[in-house]
Motif scaffolding. Structure first.
Motif, PDB file in Angstrom:
ATOM      1  N   PHE A  50       0.944  -1.216  -0.115  1.00 39.77           N
ATOM      2  CA  PHE A  50      -0.013  -0.049  -0.199  1.00 39.77           C
ATOM      3  C   PHE A  50       0.899   1.146   0.020  1.00 39.77           C
ATOM      4  N   ILE A  51       1.866   1.116   0.819  1.00 37.93           N
ATOM      5  CA  ILE A  51       3.007   2.382   0.837  1.00 37.93           C
ATOM      6  C   ILE A  51       3.439   2.775  -0.332  1.00 37.93           C
ATOM      7  N   MET A  52       3.930   1.576  -0.931  1.00 39.23           N
ATOM      8  CA  MET A  52       4.482   1.614  -2.389  1.00 39.23           C
ATOM      9  C   MET A  52       3.609   2.176  -3.152  1.00 39.23           C
ATOM     10  N   ARG A  53       2.428   1.572  -3.281  1.00 39.95           N
ATOM     11  CA  ARG A  53       1.464   2.206  -4.363  1.00 39.95           C
ATOM     12  C   ARG A  53       1.426   3.627  -4.380  1.00 39.95           C
ATOM     13  N   GLU A  54       1.364   4.215  -3.295  1.00 36.93           N
ATOM     14  CA  GLU A  54       0.863   5.752  -2.749  1.00 36.93           C
ATOM     15  C   GLU A  54       2.363   6.381  -3.337  1.00 36.93           C
ATOM     16  N   ALA A  55       3.232   5.758  -2.950  1.00 34.97           N
ATOM     17  CA  ALA A  55       4.385   6.541  -3.205  1.00 34.97           C
ATOM     18  C   ALA A  55       5.134   6.292  -4.761  1.00 34.97           C
ATOM     19  N   LEU A  56       4.394   5.490  -5.505  1.00 33.89           N
ATOM     20  CA  LEU A  56       4.992   5.019  -6.906  1.00 33.89           C
ATOM     21  C   LEU A  56       4.970   6.334  -7.970  1.00 33.89           C
ATOM     22  N   PRO A  57       4.228   7.224  -7.881  1.00 30.80           N
ATOM     23  CA  PRO A  57       4.226   8.276  -8.926  1.00 30.80           C
ATOM     24  C   PRO A  57       5.655   9.267  -8.465  1.00 30.80           C
ATOM     25  N   VAL A  58       6.231   9.233  -7.260  1.00 29.44           N
ATOM     26  CA  VAL A  58       7.355   9.983  -6.981  1.00 29.44           C
ATOM     27  C   VAL A  58       8.591   8.966  -7.349  1.00 29.44           C
ATOM     28  N   PHE A  59       8.511   7.851  -7.127  1.00 31.56           N
ATOM     29  CA  PHE A  59       9.512   6.870  -7.547  1.00 31.56           C
ATOM     30  C   PHE A  59       9.887   6.978  -9.140  1.00 31.56           C
ATOM     31  N   THR A  60       8.799   7.152  -9.710  1.00 32.01           N
ATOM     32  CA  THR A  60       8.711   6.796 -11.324  1.00 32.01           C
ATOM     33  C   THR A  60       8.764   8.286 -12.109  1.00 32.01           C
ATOM     34  N   TYR A 358       1.649  14.719  -0.301  1.00 36.57           N
ATOM     35  CA  TYR A 358       1.087  13.429   0.283  1.00 36.57           C
ATOM     36  C   TYR A 358       2.011  12.230  -0.122  1.00 36.57           C
ATOM     37  N   ARG A 359       2.235  12.236  -1.435  1.00 32.18           N
ATOM     38  CA  ARG A 359       3.112  11.139  -2.025  1.00 32.18           C
ATOM     39  C   ARG A 359       4.401  11.236  -1.671  1.00 32.18           C
ATOM     40  N   ILE A 360       4.918  12.321  -1.297  1.00 34.68           N
ATOM     41  CA  ILE A 360       6.465  12.559  -0.671  1.00 34.68           C
ATOM     42  C   ILE A 360       6.501  11.763   0.597  1.00 34.68           C
ATOM     43  N   LEU A 361       5.420  11.986   1.407  1.00 29.90           N
ATOM     44  CA  LEU A 361       5.271  11.516   2.774  1.00 29.90           C
ATOM     45  C   LEU A 361       5.251   9.910   2.788  1.00 29.90           C
ATOM     46  N   PHE A 362       4.668   9.423   1.993  1.00 30.54           N
ATOM     47  CA  PHE A 362       4.502   7.983   1.557  1.00 30.54           C
ATOM     48  C   PHE A 362       5.795   7.398   1.141  1.00 30.54           C
ATOM     49  N   MET A 363       6.585   8.254   0.147  1.00 29.37           N
ATOM     50  CA  MET A 363       7.694   7.860  -0.481  1.00 29.37           C
ATOM     51  C   MET A 363       8.830   7.781   0.909  1.00 29.37           C
ATOM     52  N   LEU A 364       8.678   8.768   1.774  1.00 31.79           N
ATOM     53  CA  LEU A 364       9.760   8.703   3.105  1.00 31.79           C
ATOM     54  C   LEU A 364       9.334   7.322   3.765  1.00 31.79           C
TER      55      LEU A 364
END
Length: 394
Positions: A50-60, A358-364
């Protein structure tokens, strides 16, 4: 002889019948425990997914925080690649797939209106055209307008949002190391004394007293550090900033000590008493036997306690949030800092769901999960090597 063989076959057949038919309650309990264990493992992976799904737009690289972006005409919606359209509108793959053409045109019109409403001073600011979610801006220093040199800045709220994560990682590292340097020697020393040197009656008092520290809520420890400890330490060491990494690390140590003490004391107690008796018979004192014989034999368990203490320190939020929460890029322990966990706790309630912050915090959160997992894996490997070295190859 024939009767004996028949008896053995009967006993073997009865042994085969033992199991869930003979003891159904035990069999059900065993399967239930296995199911609970498997569920716990699956839940950990689901949380990470779930965390990776929310952070995926930042990683990609599909998120953009630039205030001023080249406008795309609604008439060009069929001419631009979907990847570029997705980044322009700030949508995820699932959101883009669910929207029809008319909805996308409406979003592009809203985007165009937002761009038209941007004041001229923002249009003239070169920082407003920067996508601060790119990895070079999140990991490397950048010379922002008004700064005399390239800087690492975490400033998610402001005219230009800055998301450099290096100050947060350095803050987490400093606070964790100070807490471990304070807690581990005290906890291991107390474990050696309780398990090897203290009288039985004294041991029954000291051990529960130390373990009771784990029952104190983190907010109470943080409040004590904020009101009392910070003032006392500042008056003692005469540093400038009252709330800093040093105070946060010392307060964090009180949360780590019970974990390290309990596991270390169990490891030291499990060392066979014959080791101590042999050392005493050869003329060693109790202290020499504890330091030179028992402690090396229990070193894998003590190291495991330290690794778990590291995980406890990295994951602590409330103590650090109350004592030290300013994001400052500095290596000094007498300056303020901010950890990753406190950043997520303090800012998650104020962000817009699906937005850049929001996405950055999930990336962290995903990076913290990976760092903790890798540190635990490294600790496990080192612990097994220590055990092999002490026990010898079999």
């Amino acid at each position: 002889m024939l009767m004996q063989n028949k008896t053995k076959r009967t006993q073997g057949w009865m042994g085969i019948r033992r199991g869930h038919r003979a003891h159904p309650a035990e069999w059900l309990a065993e399967k239930f425990i296995f199911l609970v264990s498997l569920t716990a493992i699956v839940m950990v992976f689901l949380i990470f997914a779930f965390i990776m799904r929310e952070a995926l737009p930042v990683f990609t690289g599909k998120m953009s925080s630039a205030l001023v972006q080249p406008a795309i005409s609604v008439n060009d919606i069929d001419k631009i690649p979907r990847v570029q359209l997705q980044a322009y509108l700030g949508l995820t793959d699932q959101e883009l797939a669910r929207m029809d053409k008319d909805t996308l045109k409406s979003l592009m019109e809203v985007k165009q209106e937002e761009q038209d409403d941007i004041p001229q001073n923002f249009r003239d600011n070169p920082d407003a055209k920067i996508n601060t979610t790119e990895w070079r801006y999140m990991l490397l220093p950048h010379q922002w307008t008004g700064y005399s040199k390239p800087s690492y800045i975490w400033q998610p709220v402001g005219e230009i949002e800055k998301y450099n994560i290096i100050p947060l990682f350095i803050g987490s590292l400093k606070i964790t190391l100070v807490g471990l340097l304070f807690a581990v020697p005290l906890a291991v020393g107390a474990a050696i004394y309780v398990s090897q040197l203290a009288r039985p009656r004294l041991r029954e008092v000291i051990k529960p007293a130390i373990e009771m520290l784990s029952g104190i809520p983190s907010v109470v420890v943080g409040f004590f550090a904020l009101i009392v400890m910070a003032t006392v330490l500042q008056n003692t060491f005469h540093y400038e900033t009252r709330l800093n990494v040093f105070v946060a690390g010392i307060a964090l140590g009180f949360a780590v000590i019970p974990v390290v003490f309990s596991i270390s004391e169990d490891a030291l107690t499990s060392v066979p008493a014959s080791y101590t008796h042999a050392a005493l018979a050869l003329g060693s004192s109790k202290w020499q036997a504890a330091w030179k014989i028992v402690l090396p034999a229990a070193l894998p368990g003590v190291f495991a306690a330290t690794v778990l203490g590291f995980g406890r320190a990295v994951g602590e939020t409330m103590i650090v949030l109350m004592v030290c929460s300013a994001s400052v890029m500095s290596w000094s322990i007498f300056d303020s800092a901010r950890s990753i966990t406190t950043t997520i706790a303090a800012e998650m309630g104020e962000v817009v769901s699906g937005g850049v912050h929001y996405r950055i915090l999930f990336m962290l959160g995903a990076l913290l999960f990976v760092v903790t997992f890798l540190s635990n894996m490294a600790g496990e490997v080192i612990m097994h090597r220590l055990k092999s070295k002490l026990e010898g190859k079999r």
